[in-house]
Motif scaffolding. Structure first.
Motif, mmCIF file in Angstrom:
data_model
loop_
_atom_site.group_PDB
_atom_site.id
_atom_site.type_symbol
_atom_site.label_atom_id
_atom_site.label_comp_id
_atom_site.label_asym_id
_atom_site.label_seq_id
_atom_site.Cartn_x
_atom_site.Cartn_y
_atom_site.Cartn_z
ATOM 1 N N SER A 3 -5.828 -2.403 -2.399
ATOM 2 C CA SER A 3 -5.885 -1.406 -3.708
ATOM 3 C C SER A 3 -7.072 -0.912 -3.839
ATOM 4 N N GLN A 4 -8.201 -1.537 -2.890
ATOM 5 C CA GLN A 4 -9.785 -0.956 -3.437
ATOM 6 C C GLN A 4 -9.476 0.621 -2.482
ATOM 7 N N ILE A 5 -9.281 0.997 -1.471
ATOM 8 C CA ILE A 5 -9.134 1.713 -0.142
ATOM 9 C C ILE A 5 -7.589 2.729 0.196
ATOM 10 N N ASN A 6 -7.481 3.281 -0.839
ATOM 11 C CA ASN A 6 -5.969 3.759 -0.510
ATOM 12 C C ASN A 6 -6.507 5.246 -1.582
ATOM 13 N N ALA A 7 -5.065 6.758 -0.602
ATOM 14 C CA ALA A 7 -5.437 7.433 -0.925
ATOM 15 C C ALA A 7 -5.452 7.583 -2.055
ATOM 16 N N LYS A 8 -4.208 7.322 -3.383
ATOM 17 C CA LYS A 8 -3.362 8.078 -4.151
ATOM 18 C C LYS A 8 -5.372 7.814 -5.109
ATOM 19 N N LYS A 9 -5.949 6.797 -4.700
ATOM 20 C CA LYS A 9 -7.426 6.695 -5.535
ATOM 21 C C LYS A 9 -8.362 7.770 -4.798
ATOM 22 N N GLY A 40 0.669 -1.505 -0.155
ATOM 23 C CA GLY A 40 -0.522 -0.148 -0.120
ATOM 24 C C GLY A 40 1.224 1.537 -0.054
ATOM 25 N N GLY A 41 2.254 1.136 -0.031
ATOM 26 C CA GLY A 41 2.831 2.603 -0.719
ATOM 27 C C GLY A 41 3.545 3.018 0.915
#
Ligand code: TEU
Length: 554
Positions: A451-457, A435-436
């Protein structure tokens, strides 16, 4: 109910809590660090927060992730150096962000030089910095149990006496009755204030004054007596805080928030009363303890909305005009708020996370956002005990299952719902590896949903939980009514909708939140154009869709 009149920066601020170990790792050792935080200041600026509360970064053997401090004036190696800290403070200040430090002075680490000296001999000048007692009938001085399992007393062979530890055996309680110990603490606090920090979040500050009779306590359902009765809001706690205020706090323009386990309304008015000269505000625990049973937090009950409303409303109305609330639904000791108070099933996660944010940020008090809450991060539901790291849940698992008080299967379920590790999985920055958070192996597993819940998205999606929080923060800055307005609950008996109003200088805002996954009729709702401040879905009917929330002028 009075309109609170005294305006201050810390009432108008929004605080963001960073748990450094899980925030951002810059050097690949799997542990978050200060340089990691520096690299993410832009993200926090974009969110719009005013203050960072930094969980402990001091030198520590990490029996309790930094809440066991062995040197108050040093940064722990894994997190970086004092130069890194100074750079963080400087860069944050240049961006208009303040930094509040965690202050853990109910106890130190057993590796702190004060304790190392104290345990050596009964004549050590540091002996009375801690609480030493003779045993009774071949056992500890009384039946008190520690928060992290076992007796709260540890036998020490060198002097054949017991020391008190309300938490872990490696967290001996300081003896606040001792004036030298108090002075040493104040000295250390001034040292940090002189560095330019902006305040303190005071760990279990309600527990620093113990009943000096040390009587046995009532046993509730576990194996030991509940020491809280004789350690929380103790006989001299207000005297000590007034002294601390005189010696340190009053000399600086800082904010202070007391973590006050066991606090009542009456006590809160003393800790955080406008005219008391103790602290600015407190964290009360009532709403996060709802549903606690005979095994304390270890259960799988869901919070009853009517109870939640009753507790929140009590704190809203009773402190209004006399003391100040902290507003929070999660922190590093609590499960993820969307999993606990909302609905973390994929179809409802985003909308219920926004609903909770709206419900909280329109209340009176200073809002606290716990890292990842602004993304709608969820509990990880690890299904093996080995995946958990926290001493509290691991010790409780063994203590309660081995005593036959709960089955292993049930206990694992309770841990999935209530463990502190729920809040401690790494921050989900992007959809890449780990997740970086780190290029190494994270100290605790990342939630597989990264992969579904992240800051970039979320940064890219204008309808994300992140941008909803950004808007909530912005609205608070534009509308003093959100900070200072009085609060009125509209529907105490309704078990599905949380409806309340705020009023200030002749204006009113109504807040409606559907806490269920059902469509509900709602007479409170008006649907005129131009009155809505913020909403989490488009619905102009006199209904509330599942987890719908809206705030509008009335
Ligand atoms: O927490 C104090 C406290 O009240 C918690 O122990 C709480 O009861 C428990 O976590 C609920 O499960 C503070 C810190 O926030 C916590 O992280 C520390 O472990 C503790 O003090 C000891 O310093």
């Amino acid at each position: 109910m009075m309109e609170s009149t005294k305006h201050t920066w810390w009432k108008e601020a929004v605080v963001y809590q960073i748990y450094p170990k899980s925030f951002m790792d810059s050097d690949g050792d799997g542990i978050g660090d200060i340089r990691g935080i520096i690299g993410r200041l832009d993200y926090l600026k974009e969110l719009g927060i005013d203050v960072i509360w930094l969980s402990p970064v001091y030198q520590s053997p990490n029996a309790d992730n930094g809440y066991d401090i062995s040197d108050y004036r040093a940064i722990q190696k894994e997190f970086g150096s004092m130069e890194d800290f100074d750079e963080l403070l400087d860069k944050a200040h240049k961006m208009g962000i303040k930094i509040v430090m965690d202050l853990v002075v109910n106890h130190t680490s057993d590796e702190h030089p004060w304790f190392v000296e104290s345990r050596k001999s009964k004549d050590s000048p540091y002996r009375d910095y801690y609480i030493w007692k003779e045993g009774k009938a071949g056992g500890p001085p009384n039946n008190w149990g520690a928060s992290f399992g076992g007796s709260a007393w540890e036998y020490d062979e060198s002097t054949e006496m017991y020391y008190l530890h309300s938490f872990h055996t490696k967290q001996p309680d300081l003896n606040w009755e001792n004036e030298d110990a108090r002075k040493a603490v104040y000295d250390m606090m001034r040292w940090w204030c002189d560095k330019g920090i902006d305040g303190f979040r005071m760990d279990v500050i309600s527990m620093i004054s113990k009943d000096q009779n040390f009587p046995d306590a009532q046993v509730h359902g576990g194996l030991y007596g509940n020491l809280g009765e004789f350690t929380m809001n103790g006989p001299r706690v207000h005297e000590f805080l007034k002294e601390m205020n005189r010696e340190v706090l009053s000399r600086y323009d800082i904010m202070t928030v007391g973590e006050t386990a066991g606090v009542t309304i009456e006590e809160a008015k003393r800790y955080a009363g406008e005219t008391e000269e103790e602290l600015n505000m407190v964290f009360q625990f009532e709403h996060v303890c709802l549903g606690d049973g005979k095994l304390g937090k270890w259960n799988d009950s869901r919070v009853d909305l009517r109870e939640l409303k009753a507790v929140m409303s009590k704190w809203q109305t009773e402190l209004s005009g006399t003391a100040w609330n902290s507003l929070y639904l999660g922190n590093h000791d609590q499960p993820r708020s969307v999993s606990r108070f909302g609905d973390d099933r994929p179809e409802y996660r985003e909308i219920s996370a926004k609903m909770l944010g709206l419900c909280l940020h329109f209340m009176q008090g200073t809002p606290y956002i716990y890292q990842g809450e602004e993304l709608g991060m969820t509990n990880p539901y690890f299904d093996r005990l080995e995946d958990y790291r926290d001493v509290e849940c691991i010790n409780a698992y063994h203590e309660l299952t081995e005593a036959g008080l709960v089955s292993q299967k049930d206990m694992l379920r309770y841990i999935q719902l209530r463990s502190r590790d729920n809040a401690r999985t790494p921050m989900q920055w992007d959809g890449g590896e780990n997740g970086g958070f780190t290029r190494g192996i994270p100290w605790i597993g990342i939630n597989p949903n990264y992969s579904q819940i992240n800051a970039k998205k979320e940064l890219k999606d204008p309808h994300s939980v992140f941008h909803f929080y950004r808007k909530l923060i912005q609205l608070r800055k534009e509308n003093k009514i959100m900070v200072y307005g009085t609060y009125q609950l509209l529907s105490p008996e309704d078990d599905s909708i949380y409806a309340y109003e705020r009023a200030y200088q002749g204006k009113r805002i109504r807040v409606l939140c559907n806490f269920t996954d059902r469509i509900l009729p709602c007479e409170w709702k008006t649907c005129e154009e131009g009155v809505v401040l913020i909403r989490n879905c488009e619905n102009t009917d006199k209904t509330l869709l599942p987890y719908e929330a809206v705030a509008f002028w009335v």
